[in-house]
Design a protein around this motif. Structure first.
Motif, PDB file in Angstrom:
ATOM      1  N   VAL A 331     -16.231  -8.716  -9.784  1.00 58.82           N
ATOM      2  CA  VAL A 331     -14.786  -8.473  -9.818  1.00 58.82           C
ATOM      3  C   VAL A 331     -14.469  -7.048  -9.391  1.00 58.82           C
ATOM      4  O   VAL A 331     -13.532  -6.802  -8.623  1.00 58.82           O
ATOM      5  N   TYR A 332     -15.248  -6.091  -9.882  1.00 58.30           N
ATOM      6  CA  TYR A 332     -15.010  -4.702  -9.515  1.00 58.30           C
ATOM      7  C   TYR A 332     -15.244  -4.497  -8.021  1.00 58.30           C
ATOM      8  O   TYR A 332     -14.515  -3.739  -7.363  1.00 58.30           O
ATOM      9  N   TYR A 333     -16.269  -5.149  -7.500  1.00 53.47           N
ATOM     10  CA  TYR A 333     -16.527  -5.030  -6.061  1.00 53.47           C
ATOM     11  C   TYR A 333     -15.349  -5.582  -5.262  1.00 53.47           C
ATOM     12  O   TYR A 333     -14.920  -4.977  -4.268  1.00 53.47           O
ATOM     13  N   SER A 334     -14.813  -6.725  -5.691  1.00 62.32           N
ATOM     14  CA  SER A 334     -13.667  -7.297  -4.996  1.00 62.32           C
ATOM     15  C   SER A 334     -12.477  -6.351  -5.021  1.00 62.32           C
ATOM     16  O   SER A 334     -11.776  -6.177  -4.021  1.00 62.32           O
ATOM     17  N   SER A 335     -12.251  -5.728  -6.174  1.00 61.67           N
ATOM     18  CA  SER A 335     -11.114  -4.822  -6.303  1.00 61.67           C
ATOM     19  C   SER A 335     -11.326  -3.539  -5.517  1.00 61.67           C
ATOM     20  O   SER A 335     -10.429  -3.048  -4.837  1.00 61.67           O
ATOM     21  N   LEU A 336     -12.532  -2.986  -5.605  1.00 60.85           N
ATOM     22  CA  LEU A 336     -12.792  -1.690  -4.993  1.00 60.85           C
ATOM     23  C   LEU A 336     -13.073  -1.770  -3.500  1.00 60.85           C
ATOM     24  O   LEU A 336     -13.184  -0.740  -2.827  1.00 60.85           O
ATOM     25  N   THR A 337     -13.206  -2.973  -2.963  1.00 58.71           N
ATOM     26  CA  THR A 337     -13.281  -3.124  -1.514  1.00 58.71           C
ATOM     27  C   THR A 337     -12.017  -3.760  -0.960  1.00 58.71           C
ATOM     28  O   THR A 337     -11.927  -4.034   0.226  1.00 58.71           O
ATOM     29  N   GLY A 338     -11.043  -4.007  -1.849  1.00 57.14           N
ATOM     30  CA  GLY A 338      -9.769  -4.564  -1.446  1.00 57.14           C
ATOM     31  C   GLY A 338      -8.723  -3.483  -1.402  1.00 57.14           C
ATOM     32  O   GLY A 338      -8.868  -2.467  -0.728  1.00 57.14           O
ATOM     33  N   ASP A 339      -7.652  -3.675  -2.165  1.00 53.91           N
ATOM     34  CA  ASP A 339      -6.570  -2.694  -2.171  1.00 53.91           C
ATOM     35  C   ASP A 339      -7.072  -1.296  -2.536  1.00 53.91           C
ATOM     36  O   ASP A 339      -6.683  -0.310  -1.923  1.00 53.91           O
ATOM     37  N   GLN A 340      -7.924  -1.214  -3.574  1.00 58.28           N
ATOM     38  CA  GLN A 340      -8.390   0.093  -4.015  1.00 58.28           C
ATOM     39  C   GLN A 340      -9.245   0.760  -2.949  1.00 58.28           C
ATOM     40  O   GLN A 340      -9.233   1.972  -2.784  1.00 58.28           O
ATOM     41  N   GLY A 341     -10.020  -0.032  -2.202  1.00 52.77           N
ATOM     42  CA  GLY A 341     -10.925   0.519  -1.202  1.00 52.77           C
ATOM     43  C   GLY A 341     -10.237   1.171  -0.027  1.00 52.77           C
ATOM     44  O   GLY A 341     -10.856   1.926   0.725  1.00 52.77           O
ATOM     45  N   ARG A 342      -8.969   0.900   0.174  1.00 53.19           N
ATOM     46  CA  ARG A 342      -8.259   1.515   1.291  1.00 53.19           C
ATOM     47  C   ARG A 342      -8.201   3.026   1.146  1.00 53.19           C
ATOM     48  O   ARG A 342      -8.133   3.751   2.111  1.00 53.19           O
ATOM     49  N   SER A 343      -8.202   3.471  -0.123  1.00 51.94           N
ATOM     50  CA  SER A 343      -8.081   4.905  -0.360  1.00 51.94           C
ATOM     51  C   SER A 343      -9.427   5.610  -0.352  1.00 51.94           C
ATOM     52  O   SER A 343      -9.483   6.807  -0.133  1.00 51.94           O
ATOM     53  N   ILE A 344     -10.526   4.900  -0.617  1.00 49.69           N
ATOM     54  CA  ILE A 344     -11.812   5.569  -0.760  1.00 49.69           C
ATOM     55  C   ILE A 344     -12.793   5.183   0.328  1.00 49.69           C
ATOM     56  O   ILE A 344     -13.942   5.594   0.300  1.00 49.69           O
ATOM     57  N   GLY A 345     -12.355   4.366   1.299  1.00 48.94           N
ATOM     58  CA  GLY A 345     -13.213   4.042   2.417  1.00 48.94           C
ATOM     59  C   GLY A 345     -14.338   3.096   2.088  1.00 48.94           C
ATOM     60  O   GLY A 345     -15.413   3.156   2.687  1.00 48.94           O
ATOM     61  N   PHE A 346     -14.156   2.203   1.120  1.00 47.68           N
ATOM     62  CA  PHE A 346     -15.185   1.249   0.767  1.00 47.68           C
ATOM     63  C   PHE A 346     -15.246   0.086   1.729  1.00 47.68           C
ATOM     64  O   PHE A 346     -16.021  -0.823   1.572  1.00 47.68           O
ATOM     65  N   GLY A 347     -14.374   0.101   2.687  1.00 51.05           N
ATOM     66  CA  GLY A 347     -14.538  -0.896   3.735  1.00 51.05           C
ATOM     67  C   GLY A 347     -13.437  -1.900   3.822  1.00 51.05           C
ATOM     68  O   GLY A 347     -13.115  -2.582   2.872  1.00 51.05           O
ATOM     69  N   GLY A 348     -12.841  -1.957   4.991  1.00 54.11           N
ATOM     70  CA  GLY A 348     -11.959  -3.061   5.316  1.00 54.11           C
ATOM     71  C   GLY A 348     -10.586  -2.962   4.705  1.00 54.11           C
ATOM     72  O   GLY A 348     -10.274  -2.123   3.891  1.00 54.11           O
ATOM     73  N   GLN A 349      -9.782  -3.879   5.156  1.00 50.54           N
ATOM     74  CA  GLN A 349      -8.445  -4.000   4.607  1.00 50.54           C
ATOM     75  C   GLN A 349      -8.497  -4.846   3.359  1.00 50.54           C
ATOM     76  O   GLN A 349      -9.267  -5.781   3.250  1.00 50.54           O
ATOM     77  N   GLY A 350      -7.687  -4.492   2.409  1.00 46.06           N
ATOM     78  CA  GLY A 350      -7.652  -5.270   1.176  1.00 46.06           C
ATOM     79  C   GLY A 350      -7.186  -6.677   1.451  1.00 46.06           C
ATOM     80  O   GLY A 350      -6.442  -6.941   2.378  1.00 46.06           O
ATOM     81  N   ASN A 351      -7.643  -7.581   0.625  1.00 47.08           N
ATOM     82  CA  ASN A 351      -7.247  -8.966   0.811  1.00 47.08           C
ATOM     83  C   ASN A 351      -6.257  -9.427  -0.235  1.00 47.08           C
ATOM     84  O   ASN A 351      -6.107 -10.591  -0.492  1.00 47.08           O
ATOM     85  N   GLY A 352      -5.586  -8.462  -0.871  1.00 49.60           N
ATOM     86  CA  GLY A 352      -4.556  -8.847  -1.815  1.00 49.60           C
ATOM     87  C   GLY A 352      -3.331  -9.350  -1.088  1.00 49.60           C
ATOM     88  O   GLY A 352      -3.030  -8.984   0.033  1.00 49.60           O
ATOM     89  N   GLY A 353      -2.574 -10.169  -1.751  1.00 47.80           N
ATOM     90  CA  GLY A 353      -1.387 -10.736  -1.129  1.00 47.80           C
ATOM     91  C   GLY A 353      -0.229  -9.764  -1.105  1.00 47.80           C
ATOM     92  O   GLY A 353      -0.245  -8.724  -1.727  1.00 47.80           O
ATOM     93  N   GLN A 354       0.782 -10.123  -0.403  1.00 48.77           N
ATOM     94  CA  GLN A 354       1.963  -9.280  -0.322  1.00 48.77           C
ATOM     95  C   GLN A 354       2.902  -9.633  -1.458  1.00 48.77           C
ATOM     96  O   GLN A 354       3.622 -10.601  -1.422  1.00 48.77           O
ATOM     97  N   GLY A 355       2.842  -8.814  -2.484  1.00 48.35           N
ATOM     98  CA  GLY A 355       3.678  -9.067  -3.651  1.00 48.35           C
ATOM     99  C   GLY A 355       4.671  -7.934  -3.820  1.00 48.35           C
ATOM    100  O   GLY A 355       4.928  -7.168  -2.908  1.00 48.35           O
ATOM    101  N   HIS A 356       5.179  -7.804  -5.016  1.00 47.21           N
ATOM    102  CA  HIS A 356       6.129  -6.747  -5.306  1.00 47.21           C
ATOM    103  C   HIS A 356       5.393  -5.442  -5.503  1.00 47.21           C
ATOM    104  O   HIS A 356       4.299  -5.399  -6.022  1.00 47.21           O
ATOM    105  N   GLY A 357       6.018  -4.359  -5.126  1.00 48.87           N
ATOM    106  CA  GLY A 357       5.427  -3.051  -5.323  1.00 48.87           C
ATOM    107  C   GLY A 357       5.716  -2.530  -6.712  1.00 48.87           C
ATOM    108  O   GLY A 357       6.311  -3.185  -7.541  1.00 48.87           O
ATOM    109  N   GLY A 358       5.273  -1.294  -6.938  1.00 46.26           N
ATOM    110  CA  GLY A 358       5.444  -0.694  -8.252  1.00 46.26           C
ATOM    111  C   GLY A 358       6.852  -0.186  -8.446  1.00 46.26           C
ATOM    112  O   GLY A 358       7.619   0.007  -7.508  1.00 46.26           O
ATOM    113  N   PRO A 359       7.205   0.099  -9.703  1.00 46.68           N
ATOM    114  CA  PRO A 359       8.564   0.504 -10.014  1.00 46.68           C
ATOM    115  C   PRO A 359       8.776   2.004  -9.949  1.00 46.68           C
ATOM    116  O   PRO A 359       9.843   2.478 -10.281  1.00 46.68           O
TER     117      PRO A 359
END
Length: 457
Positions: A331-359
């Motif tokens: 699970v951590y690998y999925s998260s840290l190579t997805g949205d979170q990985g965009r900031s730290i260079g863990f590879g690739g574009q995140g595969n999270g869906g397009q949902g609502h942003g933060g408030p």
């Protein structure tokens, strides 16, 4: 072991995840700009205040935000390992086993990833929750229930004050209360500690409605069955409005807890340090597995307690922490190579869906621009193909699925096997301390109490 743990964590000291950039760093800057505690006059974060106090202390000490956030996690990770050491000390005099428990907890891959890579604070509330479990076990081992129960409830109060997820362990208190082991009045320490820790925010001018509604706002913020968690809902292919399934999961968790408590009153199994630890671990594993809207990090306490439990059960039950850790790493690998990985260079574009942003906007205040990446609040929408519906605080309507990709289905299957293994362990252990074995269990506890190891503990 602490030095080794520091060396390992130093390798990730410069990594910045999306959660850190979008939330933690902005919270730190908001507090720094306001001069410290004065920032709490206004709401700028969705965490409860005790953790924000720690960030405020960092600003007073002029500690850089990224280093400070990870240092907080590391300090509480050491405390977690310490309580693991103390719990195992109730079981054995062998220093090597106690030290092994300390080292394993401190170097668990999921623990390192959570604090030193992700910059999350799950070690903070988990250290307090595991400390509460330790004092309950020490109360039974020593026979001194009153003083240890007070300490246990103080630690549980600290845990709940930092994060609501600490409630996953609290059914163990009901178990001991119904068995007339836990003095009922010691439970007052939990709300007392919670109120005491929120008091500084009230003193500096925070509205009391804001102070006491943090967890209510969180509970109503997510409308997906799973948010990257390796739980039951990764295994159920559903679509559309599945609010009925969310309610069924909540009801199932409640029925299991009430059923176990009723059984414990009826059969009156012996209360031992092992049964206390097993009940706490089972609750920490089963409850988030069944509840909806669980995040990828919500099995953190289960990851720790399952490792400690392995020192109390026969060797075959080591499969429990192995399965839980395998699911956590995935699970951590999925998260840290997805949205979170965009900031730290863990590879690739995140595969999270397009949902609502933060408030929160760029200045850390409410009601501004959103990041647009489906990130939402901390821990949201990572590691899979989410449908994007109903996520975030403004996602209206009923629950949607939120299932991830096939990898998350595999991790959910691992956690399901861990749940079944925990249930089997409970059946096996509690059968041995049933009324027929009650006297033997009491004698065993008595002998343990008389041992030098327990006396030193």
């Amino acid at each position: 072991m602490v030095v080794v743990a520091l060396v390992v964590r130093y390798q990730f000291v410069d990594f910045e995840t999306m959660d850190y950039r979008a939330f933690l760093s902005r919270w730190y800057q908001t507090i720094a700009d306001a001069g410290g505690f004065a920032a709490f006059k206004n709401q700028f974060a969705d965490y409860n205040y005790p953790y924000l106090y720690l960030l405020a202390i960092l600003t007073y000490l002029k500690v850089p935000a990224l280093i400070g956030v990870k240092a907080i996690s590391f300090l509480f990770e050491v405390l977690l390992a310490f309580f693991a050491y103390r719990i195992v000390a109730l079981k054995t005099q062998r220093f090597t086993l106690r030290a092994l428990a300390f080292g394993v907890v401190l170097l668990l891959p999921s623990v390192v990833a959570n604090g030193s890579i992700w910059g999350q604070a799950d070690a903070v509330y988990s250290a307090c929750a595991v400390g509460g479990v330790y004092f309950l076990m020490r109360a039974q081992a020593s026979g001194r229930w009153r003083s240890n129960s007070w300490w246990a409830c103080v630690f549980f109060g600290l845990a709940v004050s930092f994060k609501l997820q600490a409630v996953f362990v609290l059914p163990v208190l009901a178990f001991l209360l119904l068995r007339r082991k836990l003095p009922w009045y010691t439970l007052s320490a939990i709300p007392a500690v919670y109120l005491l820790l929120d008091f500084p925010a009230l003193v500096v001018g925070a509205p009391w409605r804001t102070v006491f509604s943090v967890y209510l706002d969180q509970a109503d913020s997510y409308k997906q069955l799973t948010l990257g968690a390796a739980n039951l809902y990764q295994l159920i292919p559903v679509s559309g409005d599945v609010t009925w399934l969310a309610h069924a999961g909540i009801a199932c968790a409640a029925v299991l807890i009430v059923g176990f408590l009723a059984w414990s009153v009826w059969k009156r199994p012996a209360v031992t340090p092992t049964t206390i630890l097993l009940a706490a671990t089972a609750s920490a594993v089963i409850v988030p597995f069944l509840l909806p809207a669980m995040h990828d990090r919500y099995f953190y306490v289960a990851e720790i307690l399952s490792v400690v439990l392995a020192f109390y059960l026969p060797l075959r039950y080591v499969v429990i922490p192995v399965l839980i850790q395998a699911a956590a790493i995935g699970v951590y690998y999925s998260s840290l190579t997805g949205d979170q990985g965009r900031s730290i260079g863990f590879g690739g574009q995140g595969n999270g869906g397009q949902g609502h942003g933060g408030p929160w906007d760029g200045a850390g205040g409410p009601g501004g621009a959103r990041d647009g990446d489906g990130h939402g609040w901390p821990g949201g929408n990572q590691g899979g193909q989410h449908d994007g519906g109903g996520h975030g605080p403004d996602g209206g309507g009923g629950y949607t699925s939120g299932r991830g990709d096939s990898a998350l289905t595999v991790y959910g299957s691992m956690m399901a096997l861990a749940v079944m293994s925990v249930v089997w362990a409970m059946v096996s252990v509690f059968r041995k301390v049933s009324p027929t074995g009650h006297r033997a269990a009491e004698l065993s506890v008595s002998r343990a109490h008389d041992s030098p190891a327990v006396s030193r503990a």
